[in-house]
Design an enzyme around this catalytic site. Structure first.
Site, PDB file in Angstrom:
ATOM      1  N   GLU A  76     -13.835  39.629   0.881  1.00  0.00           N
ATOM      2  CA  GLU A  76     -13.663  41.076   0.952  1.00  0.00           C
ATOM      3  C   GLU A  76     -13.093  41.658  -0.338  1.00  0.00           C
ATOM      4  OE1 GLU A  76     -11.336  41.526   4.559  1.00  0.00           O
ATOM      5  OE2 GLU A  76     -13.147  41.696   5.767  1.00  0.00           O
TER       6      GLU A  76
ATOM      7  N   ASP B  48     -14.535  38.131  13.412  1.00  0.00           N
ATOM      8  CA  ASP B  48     -13.254  38.743  13.037  1.00  0.00           C
ATOM      9  C   ASP B  48     -12.455  39.270  14.225  1.00  0.00           C
ATOM     10  OD1 ASP B  48     -11.183  39.679  11.530  1.00  0.00           O
ATOM     11  OD2 ASP B  48     -12.258  41.381  10.677  1.00  0.00           O
TER      12      ASP B  48
ATOM     13  N   GLU C 217      -5.820  44.730  16.310  1.00  0.00           N
ATOM     14  CA  GLU C 217      -6.744  45.464  15.454  1.00  0.00           C
ATOM     15  C   GLU C 217      -8.000  45.889  16.202  1.00  0.00           C
ATOM     16  OE1 GLU C 217      -7.930  43.312  11.958  1.00  0.00           O
ATOM     17  OE2 GLU C 217      -9.484  44.750  11.426  1.00  0.00           O
TER      18      GLU C 217
END
Lengths: 671, 671
Positions: A257, A330, A358
């Protein structure tokens, strides 16, 4: 009247007149000891264990004994001649024993005829904080970083909470690491924190930026095979260990990333990790090297980590541990396990769980994560791993985690890292007893009646907690759906999010692939062949749409809308039912909680109620957005026995919550 | 699979491939005739009846025949020698007969062997428009006044729609009348409208301001016994009749909510009404004098109209009709009938219903009102009344009424005024057939399949319509609750609304009187004694909390929270269940409607779906606001088998919809 209703009615009848005048703010977590009635006579080894017991223990005499030959953090607790003897090889072991004893006290267990022997399953039980130098916390939904300007009291509470569940390491900063983490000024602050955590058996670790030699050191390269670079790292590590002699080591997110890494210099992950490991080795430090990598052009993001890491199996130094997220994508509500865990044979591995929600409603939704971790361990043998890491859900909110029930995930992480065989319901039960019951409070006015009330409360809430993760999967992403979150945050639904110029694997259509035929990502042998990364038996199971577990169906298959499910329904109808089930489950949670008003302090009752109400409304939002959007592909009606959407797709598509990745939204959809 | 689900599945299966490409905007109301396939050979009396048949009739030859001796608006329709003969004493009668025939055609009834004889139950079937000179419509939720700048086409459609259901009178302006309604300029405009309505058998009426002699005439008084005043009215009325020879008369709101009236000059309602009646009498005009009066200091607003009007019973002239709202308060979702209807013995009375949904979700909620009017007629014999008035729900919105289903209330009002014995379900069925079915469309491609589809649609939607009013009562104000609406509009819930300085009977606590003991307005003999205004048998029934119908319980009683209801539940639990039932009913309506997508044109399908979604969310808002607010008095838990509130009371109390009494809100609660 069902059995459940009878129970609740009894409960309400029982406690109608019972006052709950005093407030609670959650700041004491599960350590709600009563220090007033202490009767402690504690002798033996001085230290934190002794202090804790002297302050909070309400039973008979305790002796703390050093005993060689035991595992480092292990301990025994034995009742001997009217005394309770805690024996361990280390101060940490004694402290864990002391907390064990206090836990028995707080959960109302008998403390008279003890014969306990405990050894932690993993040596390394570590929190990962994604805290930035400016005090923000990436994917943190409970305020700012607790390490920005920590008060000694707050830091002590943090240390006690960790030690009480056996957590013995903490990475203080974000894996997206700013180079200045290694500046001398920053290291001085790290030292101060380390000094305060040390008495509680907690070592500190740092995330490092792989380009630090350039950005902090002023070198022209960060090539791990460059001698100047290695020299720079050696000097930096020496500096760290002068300040923090028991420093734990580095956590590294490299070539992921946009973060720098060895590949920028033509080197491999192994080259990078081993260089750092070599520098840390003399100090007994370790490297945790993350396997969370995926190239933008990858035809299947879920394949990528294996493609990059499998060729390196066996090449990592013995103080390197590859840190792998539980799933290949993820931290989704449900993923299969990451196939790296069973594929890598000659590499030390650890799992990275995410405590911060998240992808699970941030600090607004009650989602108890231990069942998800247990599910992981049903595929990956705990013994095949070296350690457990958890991305913390901790901030400077008064109650630490934003949602009172999010504290349970911190608690459960520590308990499972100590013993992965512990049942999630047992962990929930002991957390509830310590966090909500009034044992040890009320100046000894504990009665049989109160005990009976709390046993109803506990059984009801354990069930809510145990069901909460599956409910979240259902109202967000049932049947293997994944990553259909809003583009700019991961709170609400945006299965349609697909702006031009954004890399495909950062948009939901990449994952759900809905079209007129069906929905799902074809990862079979004739698709992306991701199934092939799993052991033969699983590969066969997952590869066939008729044997693939339905809770992973669209993860592995592009499923036709009319595919017949085990329920007899079509895939489309089943999808509708699952979403609706999720909504109804959250309504049940709310109703159960509402019934608990007489047993819970007013402050936490209201706070949790407010969050649960948000969760119900969010669940409806999820259901409506996803069903109405997918319906534009399926062209099939929503079944009559399912509640029909009450929001309008066009309005939901225009709606945006103005938050970034550092904030908890006040609530969800509000048009 | 229940029978209902089976039906719906069959329906869906049946029509899956069926296109619904063409749009509909509702502008044609229930008059969706096909003028293309006309086969009409119409002979006999020329006029509107002939024009309508010539344009839309698709059957065999029709003869229009004048026949003396029949009731003014009555008609016969007979099949005679291959022809259909419509006979009536008047043009209006012929027109009603023509629309009857067209209705048979549109609803798919046989038109071959007819032998019909119809006479309207009431001579006067009249709409009340609450339109202001500036074009706003008080409690109008469908745009501006259609009389502000009417196009001939629009006015013709309005006239045809009214005539097709037998409405023969219309009051053009608001009962809160501006004096300028009687200005010469304004009267010229009224004349123009009257000229356009006359061919459809519709007379116009005006609301007048009782102080007009002062405000328009420049006199110093409007005392009805003052000769100058009488002279002024006489001149004004002569002027009106010169312009509009068949002018109907006046509607008067006097000494009510701040409007002027005879009491301002020490005279009675009878003095005022009779003076106007005397002036109108030579022209065969009438006075409709409203009984909607209530003094601010009245200890029970529900008592007030009887207190003012009973002493005047027998004193009104023979061309005065007292116009009484169906209930004693104000168009609430459920009220008992106004006791004046059974108490007055020597006075001509008419009922005023409200078609516009001031207290029933405005133009956002589907609430079919015919069952409410039927309920009224189960207490008040239709024969005891002279006429029926309905406050119109008509505006310049393309679809006339804001909500497509609100058109049904206009339709049903006309049909019930023609024949109060008509069953609401029959009216709903014929309205649905004309409004949604495609008979007469599709250029003759009508098939058995299409008929079967629409018969399922009709039976499902008739049920929704029939259940809709009780659902609204439940989610808004069950068990006799009333007037707990928002203070500044009557759309949402504000049971707590009670600002200082506002007159008590304009605030909800005046009506619900919730306290720690219970809730409701004590109107028993030991309370306000309102029950005494009812006939002896009803008085006894209502006076006893154990015999009082539960759907009026808190209307007549201050009911203890633990009062045992017929269901076995406590009053509080029953209240919770009723609110929740209302929510679930609206969800059912939405699900039924969603299933109708294949049968309904896309435009109206989407419009109604959007409204129904608002209705579900509003129902939840109502339930949550009322239950959480009343819970602050009852201190009792919401039962476990009821869905628990998902909104927060404090937030709902802070929320306000920024609309006045002329607007339809876009939707309800949105925090």
């Amino acid at each position: 009247m069902t059995k459940k209703h009878l129970l609740l009615s009894t409960l309400l009848l029982f406690m109608a007149g019972w006052s709950t005048a005093y407030g609670e703010d959650g700041s004491q977590l599960w350590l709600r000891f009563n220090s007033v009635n202490t009767t402690a006579q504690v002798t033996g080894v001085k230290g934190t264990a002794m202090t804790e017991l002297q302050t909070y223990w309400q039973g008979g005499p305790v002796v703390l004994k050093r005993q060689k030959g035991r595992a480092r953090d292990g301990y025994t607790i034995k009742s001997q001649g009217g005394k309770t003897v805690i024996a361990a090889a280390s101060d940490a072991g004694l402290l864990y024993g002391a907390y064990h004893l206090l836990r028995l006290q707080q959960t109302g267990e008998q403390c008279e005829r003890l014969d306990i022997s405990e050894v932690p399953f993993y040596d390394l039980r570590i929190l990962n904080h994604w805290d930035n130098p400016n005090g923000t916390v990436e994917r943190g939904f409970a305020g700012k970083s607790i390490f920005l300007n920590p008060t000694p009291e707050r830091l002590k509470m943090y240390a006690r909470a960790n030690a009480s569940v056996g957590i013995n390491g903490t990475v203080l900063n974000n894996v997206n690491a700013k180079p200045e983490a290694l500046s001398t000024a920053s290291l001085e602050k790290t030292k101060a924190i380390a000094d305060q955590l040390r008495p509680y058996g907690i070592r500190v670790y740092l995330s490092i930026n792989f380009a630090s030699p350039i950005k902090v050191g002023g070198l022209e390269t960060a090539d791990p095979l460059d001698k100047t670079v290695v020299g720079w790292w050696k000097k930096k590590v020496d500096e760290i260990y002068r300040l923090i002699p028991d420093f734990g080591g580095f956590l590294v997110k490299a070539n992921s990333e946009g973060e720098p890494g060895p590949q920028d210099f033509g080197r491999t992950h192994a080259d990078g990790a081993n260089m750092l490991a070599g520098v840390l080795k003399p100090h007994k430090g370790i490297v945790m090297w993350r396997a969370f990598v995926y190239a933008p052009q990858s035809p299947d993001r879920a394949n990528q980590a294996s493609l990059e890491f499998m060729p390196l199996d066996g090449q990592f130094a013995d103080n390197v541990i590859i840190q792998i997220k539980n799933g290949p994508v993820d931290f989704q509500p449900r993923e299969p396990y990451s196939p790296l865990f069973t594929a890598m044979q000659k590499t030390q591995m650890m799992v990275e769980f995410q405590l911060t929600q998240e992808y699970l409603g941030a600090a607004n939704h009650l989602v108890y994560l231990a069942p998800m971790w247990q599910e992981f361990f049903s595929f990956v043998k705990p013994g095949s791993l070296k350690a457990m890491a958890g991305v913390a859900n901790i901030g400077d909110d008064t109650n630490w985690c934003g949602h009172h029930f999010a504290q349970a995930n911190w608690y459960a992480f520590g308990r499972q890292a100590w013993n992965p065989a512990l049942k999630p319901e047992q962990i929930a039960d002991e957390w509830l007893k310590q966090t909500f019951s009034r044992h040890g409070k009320d100046n000894g006015q504990e009665t049989a009646a109160a005990n009976s009330q709390f046993s109803i409360f506990n059984s009801q809430l354990v069930k809510v907690m145990m069901d909460s993760r599956e409910a979240a999967v259902n109202y967000m992403m049932p049947l293997g759906l994944h990553h259909i979150f809003a583009g700019t945050h991961h709170y609400g639904p945006e299965p349609w999010y697909s702006p031009k110029g954004v890399r495909a694997d950062w948009t939901p259509p990449y994952y759900h692939r809905a079209d007129s035929v069906g929905m799902g990502f074809d990862r079979t042998l004739t698709g992306s062949a991701n199934v092939k990364q799993y052991p033969e038996a699983l590969c066969r199971l997952y590869n066939d749409v008729n044997t693939c577990p339905e809770n992973l169906l669209t993860w592995f298959h592009h499923v036709p809308w009319d595919h017949r499910m085990k329920s007899g329904r079509t895939f489309w109808d089943e999808l509708c039912h699952k979403y609706d089930e999720g909504v109804h489950e959250t309504r049940r949670f709310l109703a159960v909680w509402d019934a608990m008003q007489p047993v819970v302090d007013a402050e936490r009752f209201a706070a949790v109620q407010r969050k649960l109400r948000i969760q119900v409304r969010d669940a409806e939002w999820w259901r409506d957005a996803c069903l109405l959007y997918f319906q534009t592909f399926s062209h099939r009606p929503i079944p009559q026995d399912v509640e029909h959407p009450v929001h309008n797709l066009d309005e939901m598509m225009k709606f945006h919550i103005p938050i970034g990745m550092y904030e908890n939204p006040e609530s969800g959809y509000n048009k």
